[in-house]
Write a protein that holds these residues in place. Structure first.
Motif, PDB file in Angstrom:
ATOM      1  N   ARG A  21       0.872  -1.357   0.099  1.00  0.00           N
ATOM      2  CA  ARG A  21       0.020  -0.050  -0.198  1.00  0.00           C
ATOM      3  C   ARG A  21       1.396   1.539  -0.111  1.00  0.00           C
ATOM      4  N   SER A  22       2.205   1.304   1.100  1.00  0.00           N
ATOM      5  CA  SER A  22       2.436   2.307   0.639  1.00  0.00           C
ATOM      6  C   SER A  22       3.498   2.887  -0.553  1.00  0.00           C
ATOM      7  N   ALA A  23       3.821   1.176  -1.240  1.00  0.00           N
ATOM      8  CA  ALA A  23       4.671   1.507  -1.947  1.00  0.00           C
ATOM      9  C   ALA A  23       3.980   1.759  -3.203  1.00  0.00           C
TER      10      ALA A  23
ATOM     11  N   LEU B 283       1.877   5.594  -7.041  1.00  0.00           N
ATOM     12  CA  LEU B 283       1.177   6.958  -7.807  1.00  0.00           C
ATOM     13  C   LEU B 283       1.278   8.654  -7.843  1.00  0.00           C
ATOM     14  N   ALA B 284       2.558   8.294  -6.630  1.00  0.00           N
ATOM     15  CA  ALA B 284       2.563  10.595  -6.833  1.00  0.00           C
ATOM     16  C   ALA B 284       3.454  10.396  -8.080  1.00  0.00           C
TER      17      ALA B 284
ATOM     18  N   PRO C 142       5.233   8.407 -10.844  1.00  0.00           N
ATOM     19  CA  PRO C 142       6.127   7.551 -11.675  1.00  0.00           C
ATOM     20  C   PRO C 142       7.209   7.250 -11.942  1.00  0.00           C
ATOM     21  N   ASP C 143       8.128   8.641 -12.153  1.00  0.00           N
ATOM     22  CA  ASP C 143       8.895   7.981 -12.098  1.00  0.00           C
ATOM     23  C   ASP C 143       9.738   7.617 -11.195  1.00  0.00           C
ATOM     24  N   SER C 144       9.312   7.204  -9.575  1.00  0.00           N
ATOM     25  CA  SER C 144      10.242   7.186  -9.256  1.00  0.00           C
ATOM     26  C   SER C 144      11.302   6.031  -8.764  1.00  0.00           C
ATOM     27  N   GLY C 145      11.096   5.064 -10.165  1.00  0.00           N
ATOM     28  CA  GLY C 145      11.595   4.014  -9.906  1.00  0.00           C
ATOM     29  C   GLY C 145      11.214   2.907  -9.409  1.00  0.00           C
ATOM     30  N   PRO C 146      11.229   1.533  -9.099  1.00  0.00           N
ATOM     31  CA  PRO C 146      11.186   0.386  -8.303  1.00  0.00           C
ATOM     32  C   PRO C 146      11.477   0.413  -6.895  1.00  0.00           C
ATOM     33  N   VAL C 147       9.937   0.422  -6.391  1.00  0.00           N
ATOM     34  CA  VAL C 147      10.355   1.300  -4.329  1.00  0.00           C
ATOM     35  C   VAL C 147      10.530  -0.496  -4.169  1.00  0.00           C
ATOM     36  N   PRO C 148      11.410   0.036  -2.846  1.00  0.00           N
ATOM     37  CA  PRO C 148      11.416  -1.139  -2.611  1.00  0.00           C
ATOM     38  C   PRO C 148      10.300  -2.225  -1.139  1.00  0.00           C
ATOM     39  N   VAL C 149      10.305  -3.126  -1.436  1.00  0.00           N
ATOM     40  CA  VAL C 149       8.939  -3.468  -0.286  1.00  0.00           C
ATOM     41  C   VAL C 149      10.030  -4.952   0.632  1.00  0.00           C
TER      42      VAL C 149
END
Lengths: 186, 610
Positions: free
Chosen positions: B293-295, B300-301, B303-310
């Motif tokens: 959910r936080s990723a 979504l805020a 899109p260019d932020s790259g892969p987000v670690p979970v």
């Protein structure tokens, strides 16, 4: 304070006496000029120097709040687990993955329970002026500490100040020393 | 009774509940003084914190599991269960003791909603509670939280509005009102959630809403909550020179919400972990859902932020060794959420339908088709004629054309989802050469329903615009027609209209001419139907046949003629009369021809054991 404050009449006599002497003794007047009224806001507390050092009154911090914060940091961010673990055999990637858990969770716990604010809002590295009468608890002078205020220097660290604390309410009899209960899966 | 000081709105949600209130003394017209009540609740054992929402979860602990002090609340020293955040947290590890989604069960037509059903997986030694009781517990918690903060203004003395999905059937509405009564709150009125969202928007414009809509506008409200998607259409008309809002149609009950979306992402990530040979245990799925959910919000805020670690933390105290790490990419979020739940579809697309056999006792009838856009297409198509009777509107094209769209629910905080929703509708409008619809902005997506409900309490007192509408369905009772039985064929059923479309609160329908013979002391059941499209039927209309699309079968209703003063076995002729109570629930009565007191016909009847 061990001494009781002087009575009204004693204070009146003192004031009249110093009124007269300030007018007539220039040296005394010069000494008084050092004391800026702004440094003595109404309600300020004064220590009385009786010539010999007195034992400072030290306060034992209340452990309950500290335990509560630790429990929150453990609960949300697994901080105690992280700090108690031996990092020796792990790769930086493994530690990084765990650090994310700790960072994200502790940050959330902090945000929810403490309102944090830098002491100085300016950019670190910028020049700032420290005025006379600054709060020495909130600002630490370092390096070439000489001369008279106002001081001018470079902001090395912005400092942190808590402006609001909202700790959870705790039920009577709840043992705060248990930061995290042991879990037994049945 | 003294005048209420506050107008209180409660959003009793599938996944969380919110209470908001308007101070009637200091509010005037568009100047509204409004707050959301901080709800004290257990956040871990023995620890109480204030939260703006109360997660709608109950945990039924083992007698030795927690000390009595662990469950104490500011207003209750001993309480045998936990509600809210602690319940959710404990339940993640011990699901057999967790009551969740009570609201979805409350409108489940296939079960007896007063029966101990929850938790669904509970072993025998745990005493299950009914969906009704669970709702009572949440309301009691909010009531006590309120009374604790406002001891001089107890909640049962305030103007209380409780929201329900627009798609709730009469039984579910009645159960919601009953839950409030059981919690000592009989001073309530019910309000449909999409209407509440619109009220909240009206309020957020500070009186400027009249500049943003005009006569002839059709507002589509899409409310995607934690567990349900609720659709409504509101037409803007004029009366005596002032703008009026008319709720003209509501959608079907769709069990599909924001939680499904987070869960869908968690499954995507779980599959990735499984591909790496890492298997997740059930309890880890919650942590993963949370991480996703936080990723998702980050991605979504931006899109260019790259892969987000979970990351999924280990269960044991060894954090570094046992933590699983993976990544979520924008492409995955986009594919799962945007294309999975909001795909671009044609205006004539329809959701995969569920056969009636799917209404089993075992689980909730979740929407089979996850595409919100297809459900919306079906709704607008079905309601194509909904506005034709209103001045300034006409029937055009293949579906009802909205001109304004109000999106509500946390999922629409993601700009990409609200843009997609708007884009899809505008694509449909474009194919019919109709002007594009505009988004109504400014509502608080998470708290709008509770805030709108409180504002409604204020507006009801003549201090603001009200949405008119009445019941969003007409209701029918099934009559088996007198025809010789044909083996292997169900006897044909006629539907007798008891309640026309748009009945206002506090009104009563006239008596239909048809009579039924009831046997004294014996319960008699009738098939019961509702229609969200048949606007012309009046009391006494008799339908011979209809499309499945037109009439929806609701749970059966039951009339039992009390035996007092009569001979058991005697047959008494009665007529069935419908009314809408001041609270906003439908009421059916059996009126004996002999002039005796009418008695109540029950909606929520125990399912026959088969």
């Amino acid at each position: 304070m061990s001494e009781a404050s002087p009575s009204f009449f004693q204070r009146l006599s003192l004031a009249l006496n110093f009124f007269y002497r300030t007018l007539t003794e220039p040296d005394l007047a010069r000494a008084f000029a050092w004391l800026k009224w702004t440094e003595f806001p109404p309600g300020a507390k004064f220590a009385i120097d009786e010539g010999k050092p007195k034992a400072a009154v030290l306060k034992e911090a209340d452990a309950e709040g500290a335990l509560q914060i630790l429990a929150l940091l453990q609960q949300d961010g697994r901080l105690i687990d992280f700090l108690q673990e031996d990092m020796g055999g792990y790769s930086d990637a493994d530690i990084g993955a765990a650090a994310r858990v700790v960072h994200e969770g502790c940050r959330k716990a902090l945000r929810e329970h403490l309102k944090l604010q830098p002491v100085h809002e300016e950019e670190e590295g910028s020049r700032i002026t420290v005025d006379r009468g600054f709060d020495a608890t909130a600002i630490r002078l370092t390096g070439n500490v000489v001369g008279e205020p106002p001081f001018s220097g470079s902001l090395a660290h912005r400092g942190w100040r808590v402006t609001e604390v909202t700790l959870p309410r705790i039920a009577e009899g709840h043992d705060l020393r248990v930061l995290a209960p042991a879990e037994v899966e049945l | 009774m003294s005048d209420p000081r506050y107008a209180v709105g409660i959003d009793l949600g599938t996944t969380h509940s919110v209470l908001s209130y308007v101070d009637l003394e200091t509010s005037e017209g568009d100047e509204v003084v409004q707050q959301v009540l901080p709800v004290p609740q257990l956040t871990s054992a023995g620890t109480i914190e204030d939260r703006p929402v109360l997660p709608s979860f109950l945990y039924l602990p083992h007698p030795d599991e927690l000390t009595p002090a662990d469950l104490a609340l500011p207003w209750a020293e001993t309480i045998p269960y936990a509600a809210g955040e602690l319940a959710r947290n404990l339940g993640a590890r011990t699901p057999i003791r967790l009551v969740s989604s009570a609201k979805s069960w409350l409108c489940h037509p296939g079960v007896d909603r007063r029966e101990g059903l929850l938790p669904g997986d509970a072993p025998e030694e745990i005493e299950r509670i009914s969906p009704l009781t669970a709702s009572v517990r949440y309301l009691e918690h909010l009531r006590d939280a309120w009374n604790y903060q406002f001891p001089d203004h107890p909640l049962h003395r305030q103007a209380l509005t409780l929201t329900v999905p627009a798609s709730f059937d009469p039984a579910a509405r009645e159960l919601t009102a009953e839950a409030a009564e059981q919690a000592g709150l009989d001073n309530l009125v019910l309000l449909e959630e999409p209407q509440a969202a619109l009220y909240s928007w009206v309020q957020s414009t500070d009186g400027q809403w009249r500049e943003q809509v005009q006569v002839g506008d059709l507002i589509l409200v899409v409310d995607v909550g934690g567990g349900t998607t609720d659709l409504s259409l509101i037409a803007v008309t004029e009366r005596d020179g002032a703008l009026e809002l008319n709720r003209i149609a509501v959608g079907e009950h769709i069990l599909l919400g924001g939680d499904n979306m987070d869960l869908a992402l968690a499954h995507v990530v779980r599959a990735k972990l499984a591909a790496d040979g890492k298997k997740l245990e059930p309890w880890q799925l919650q942590a993963l859902t949370h991480g996703c959910r936080s990723a998702k919000e980050t991605l979504l805020a931006d899109p260019d932020s790259g892969p987000v670690p979970v990351v999924v933390p280990s269960r044991g105290s060894k954090l570094v060794g046992g933590t699983l790490r993976t990544e979520l990419t924008f492409e995955e979020v986009s594919r799962t959420l945007v294309e999975g739940f909001f795909p671009v579809v044609a205006a004539d697309a329809r959701p995969a339908t569920r056969s009636r056999g799917a209404l089993t006792r075992l689980g909730l009838p979740y929407a089979q088709d996850a595409a919100v856009t297809r459900h919306l297409a079906a709704f607008l198509g079905r309601q194509v004629g909904a506005a034709e009777d209103l001045e300034g509107f006409q029937r055009e094209g293949e579906f009802l054309r909205p001109t304004r769209i109000l999106l509500n629910g946390g999922v629409f905080k993601a700009g990409i989802l609200s843009e997609r929703m708007l884009g899809v509708v505008n694509g449909w409008l474009e194919t019919e050469n109709a002007p594009a619809a505009r988004l109504l902005e400014g509502a608080n997506l998470d708290l709008a329903v509770a805030r709108g409900a409180a504002y409604y309490g204020h507006a009801r007192r003549g201090r603001g615009v009200r949405i008119r509408g009445g019941t969003a369905r007409s209701f029918y009772v099934g009559i088996e027609s007198a025809m010789p039985a044909v083996p292997g064929m169900e006897p044909p059923v006629q539907a007798l209209c008891l309640a026309p479309f748009g009945m206002e609160e506090g009104t009563e329908a006239e008596l239909p001419p048809q009579e039924f013979g009831l046997v004294v002391g014996e319960p008699v059941r009738f098939r019961f139907f509702g229609s969200s499209v048949r606007r012309e039927d009046h009391v006494g209309s008799l339908l011979e046949d209809w499309d499945d699309e037109e009439l929806e079968e609701l749970p059966e209703i039951e009339a039992t003629l009390p035996a007092e003063g009569k001979t058991p076995g005697e047959v008494v002729p009665v007529q069935l009369r419908a009314g809408v109570t001041e609270v906003g629930t439908l009421r059916l009565e059996a009126v004996p021809r002999t002039g005796e007191q009418p008695w109540k016909v029950e909606f929520n009847v125990r399912e026959e054991n088969d």
